[in-house]
Design a protein around this motif. Structure first.
Motif, PDB file in Angstrom:
ATOM      1  N   ALA A 215      47.409   6.096  18.817  1.00 28.57           N
ATOM      2  CA  ALA A 215      47.241   7.042  17.710  1.00 28.57           C
ATOM      3  C   ALA A 215      48.261   8.181  17.788  1.00 28.57           C
ATOM      4  N   ALA A 216      48.582   8.602  19.001  1.00 28.33           N
ATOM      5  CA  ALA A 216      49.538   9.706  19.173  1.00 28.33           C
ATOM      6  C   ALA A 216      50.879   9.360  18.542  1.00 28.33           C
ATOM      7  N   ALA A 217      51.334   8.130  18.767  1.00 29.95           N
ATOM      8  CA  ALA A 217      52.620   7.704  18.214  1.00 29.95           C
ATOM      9  C   ALA A 217      52.563   7.669  16.693  1.00 29.95           C
ATOM     10  N   VAL A 218      51.426   7.221  16.153  1.00 27.34           N
ATOM     11  CA  VAL A 218      51.285   7.153  14.696  1.00 27.34           C
ATOM     12  C   VAL A 218      51.325   8.556  14.103  1.00 27.34           C
ATOM     13  N   VAL A 219      50.547   9.466  14.681  1.00 26.44           N
ATOM     14  CA  VAL A 219      50.478  10.824  14.138  1.00 26.44           C
ATOM     15  C   VAL A 219      51.833  11.522  14.229  1.00 26.44           C
ATOM     16  N   THR A 220      52.509  11.404  15.369  1.00 28.43           N
ATOM     17  CA  THR A 220      53.816  12.070  15.484  1.00 28.43           C
ATOM     18  C   THR A 220      54.825  11.466  14.498  1.00 28.43           C
ATOM     19  N   SER A 221      54.745  10.162  14.295  1.00 27.50           N
ATOM     20  CA  SER A 221      55.667   9.527  13.337  1.00 27.50           C
ATOM     21  C   SER A 221      55.421  10.006  11.921  1.00 27.50           C
ATOM     22  N   VAL A 222      54.147  10.117  11.549  1.00 28.67           N
ATOM     23  CA  VAL A 222      53.830  10.573  10.189  1.00 28.67           C
ATOM     24  C   VAL A 222      54.292  12.015   9.991  1.00 28.67           C
ATOM     25  N   ILE A 223      54.073  12.857  10.997  1.00 27.72           N
ATOM     26  CA  ILE A 223      54.530  14.250  10.896  1.00 27.72           C
ATOM     27  C   ILE A 223      56.049  14.282  10.717  1.00 27.72           C
ATOM     28  N   ALA A 224      56.762  13.490  11.526  1.00 36.25           N
ATOM     29  CA  ALA A 224      58.226  13.462  11.449  1.00 36.25           C
ATOM     30  C   ALA A 224      58.687  12.955  10.085  1.00 36.25           C
ATOM     31  N   LEU A 225      58.021  11.901   9.611  1.00 34.62           N
ATOM     32  CA  LEU A 225      58.374  11.330   8.306  1.00 34.62           C
ATOM     33  C   LEU A 225      58.236  12.380   7.201  1.00 34.62           C
ATOM     34  N   GLY A 226      57.064  13.016   7.167  1.00 36.91           N
ATOM     35  CA  GLY A 226      56.813  14.034   6.153  1.00 36.91           C
ATOM     36  C   GLY A 226      57.822  15.169   6.233  1.00 36.91           C
ATOM     37  N   LYS A 227      58.072  15.622   7.453  1.00 32.81           N
ATOM     38  CA  LYS A 227      59.025  16.743   7.621  1.00 32.81           C
ATOM     39  C   LYS A 227      60.409  16.346   7.139  1.00 32.81           C
ATOM     40  N   ASN A 228      60.820  15.126   7.455  1.00 36.05           N
ATOM     41  CA  ASN A 228      62.141  14.665   7.033  1.00 36.05           C
ATOM     42  C   ASN A 228      62.251  14.578   5.520  1.00 36.05           C
ATOM     43  N   LEU A 229      61.117  14.352   4.864  1.00 39.64           N
ATOM     44  CA  LEU A 229      61.119  14.307   3.401  1.00 39.64           C
ATOM     45  C   LEU A 229      60.874  15.703   2.820  1.00 39.64           C
ATOM     46  N   GLY A 230      60.843  16.698   3.678  1.00 42.54           N
ATOM     47  CA  GLY A 230      60.668  18.081   3.223  1.00 42.54           C
ATOM     48  C   GLY A 230      59.247  18.394   2.794  1.00 42.54           C
ATOM     49  N   MET A 231      58.290  17.634   3.307  1.00 45.94           N
ATOM     50  CA  MET A 231      56.904  17.849   2.890  1.00 45.94           C
ATOM     51  C   MET A 231      56.161  18.753   3.870  1.00 45.94           C
ATOM     52  N   ARG A 232      55.109  19.360   3.366  1.00 52.94           N
ATOM     53  CA  ARG A 232      54.179  20.146   4.150  1.00 52.94           C
ATOM     54  C   ARG A 232      53.143  19.156   4.675  1.00 52.94           C
ATOM     55  N   ILE A 233      52.741  19.290   5.937  1.00 52.09           N
ATOM     56  CA  ILE A 233      51.811  18.306   6.496  1.00 52.09           C
ATOM     57  C   ILE A 233      50.445  18.938   6.741  1.00 52.09           C
ATOM     58  N   ILE A 234      49.409  18.278   6.240  1.00 48.56           N
ATOM     59  CA  ILE A 234      48.041  18.715   6.540  1.00 48.56           C
ATOM     60  C   ILE A 234      47.361  17.652   7.389  1.00 48.56           C
ATOM     61  N   ALA A 235      46.826  18.078   8.525  1.00 54.92           N
ATOM     62  CA  ALA A 235      46.034  17.167   9.355  1.00 54.92           C
ATOM     63  C   ALA A 235      44.578  17.339   8.963  1.00 54.92           C
ATOM     64  N   GLU A 236      43.976  16.247   8.509  1.00 60.76           N
ATOM     65  CA  GLU A 236      42.592  16.289   8.040  1.00 60.76           C
ATOM     66  C   GLU A 236      41.636  15.820   9.126  1.00 60.76           C
ATOM     67  N   GLY A 237      40.445  16.376   9.134  1.00 62.95           N
ATOM     68  CA  GLY A 237      39.410  15.890  10.041  1.00 62.95           C
ATOM     69  C   GLY A 237      39.608  16.312  11.481  1.00 62.95           C
ATOM     70  N   VAL A 238      40.205  17.488  11.683  1.00 60.12           N
ATOM     71  CA  VAL A 238      40.373  18.005  13.048  1.00 60.12           C
ATOM     72  C   VAL A 238      39.016  18.522  13.535  1.00 60.12           C
ATOM     73  N   GLU A 239      38.506  17.889  14.568  1.00 60.93           N
ATOM     74  CA  GLU A 239      37.158  18.220  15.049  1.00 60.93           C
ATOM     75  C   GLU A 239      37.139  18.792  16.457  1.00 60.93           C
ATOM     76  N   THR A 240      38.161  18.481  17.270  1.00 61.38           N
ATOM     77  CA  THR A 240      38.109  18.905  18.675  1.00 61.38           C
ATOM     78  C   THR A 240      39.324  19.746  19.054  1.00 61.38           C
TER      79      THR A 240
END
Ligand code: C2E
Ligand code: CA
Ligand code: CA
Ligand code: CA
Length: 277
Positions: A215-240
């Motif tokens: 999951a760590a690799a997936v999340v970091t990749s999505v963050i990088a992808l969004g940032k590279n496209l100039g997007m703001r990233i929201i992480a949903e469902g942060v519980e811990t």
């Protein structure tokens, strides 16, 4: 199969029957729920890790039926969609949210944003753009403070139509978020063409951070992808705290989750914001 003769078939049918009955009964109730005032809008804070403050909220609908009690949107939204009642519900939610956040912004002198979910059906409708503009107009809400959330699958159903609608509303200042990113039929090249402002990483990936090594690799990749496209990233469902720490380390812009704040009615939200630094 009914040839098994073990009663399995009958039981199976009885369950389907029960589900259908519930569905029909909810559909009937849904028809009157808007006018009867049985819907409420709850607001969940979105916390900016960069600005260290609440910058906005997601509007989430709640249904309290006098007989059935609370019915989750996970159950009634699909029924509202298949019965065509969703547009009336979404329009009501949008107007309610815009009016409420207008009041909040006036009272606090802040410029909180409001994110509102748009169902696939509503997005596809002929008059979608006009209905959003009409709601902004009727409430005098600043378009730059409105973010419309559409899921990947909603956008992918008809990519060129989606691009056109997003473009038209973006010209007026309205923002867009791609919701539940990673769960649908993703096409990375289309993501770029949609020109949405925000990417919401689906909560399932955030929750897996604690248990699934990949999951760590997936999340970091999505963050990088969004940032590279100039997007703001929201992480949903942060519980811990562990999830928060991970998200923070990988410079995600905004968090939304129970750890920081649950969806709540407006009165409670005002109290919540009083305790904000
Ligand atoms: P969504 O748009 O992905 O909304 C986020 C859901 O995650 C919400 O569920 C929210 O309460 C929940 N959530 C937020 N933080 C956490 C967390 O830390 N842990 C967990 N386990 N859950 C968290 P909710 O309110 O039950 O809504 C479910 C779905 O129903 C929404 O998913 C959205 O697709 C739909 N929905 C809700 N309100 C509306 C609406 O007004 N219009 C439309 N069209 N759909 C809506
Ligand atoms: Ca959403
Ligand atoms: Ca989501
Ligand atoms: Ca969802």
């Amino acid at each position: 199969s009914k040839h098994r003769g073990d009663g399995g078939y009958t039981l199976f049918n009885a369950n389907i029957e029960k589900k259908n009955l519930r569905r029909t009964s909810l559909e009937d109730k849904l028809r009157g729920a808007v006018t009867a005032g049985h819907f409420l809008v709850y607001y969940q804070p979105q916390y900016s890790l960069e600005q260290k403050r609440v910058t906005g909220f997601e509007a989430l609908i709640r249904w309290n039926d006098p007989q059935e009690g609370w019915i989750s949107p996970g159950e009634f939204i699909p029924i509202a969609e298949s019965s065509g009642l969703i547009s009336a519900i979404d329009t009501w939610t949008l107007r309610q949210a815009l009016g409420t956040i207008n009041t909040l912004n006036r009272e606090t002198g802040k410029q909180y944003t409001i994110s509102v979910n748009v169902s696939a059906l509503q997005f596809r409708e002929e008059g979608f753009v006009e209905s959003i503009l009409a709601a902004l107009n009727a409430t005098s809400f600043p378009p730059e403070l409105l973010e419309l959330e559409i899921t990947e699958s909603t956008a992918m159903q008809n990519v060129s139509a989606a691009i056109a609608k997003i473009e038209e509303l973006s010209k007026r200042g309205v923002c867009f978020a791609v919701d539940d990113f990673g769960t649908g039929y993703s096409s990375l090249s289309y993501l770029n063409r949609l020109k949405a402002d925000t990417l919401k990483i689906d909560s399932s990936f955030i929750q897996e951070l604690d248990t699934v090594p990949e999951a760590a690799a997936v999340v970091t990749s999505v963050i990088a992808l969004g940032k590279n496209l100039g997007m703001r990233i929201i992480a949903e469902g942060v519980e811990t705290e562990a999830q928060l720490e991970f998200i923070q380390k990988h410079s995600c812009s905004i968090i939304q989750g129970y750890l920081f704040g649950r969806p709540m009615p407006f009165e409670e939200l005002k109290e919540f914001l009083k305790h904000e630094a």
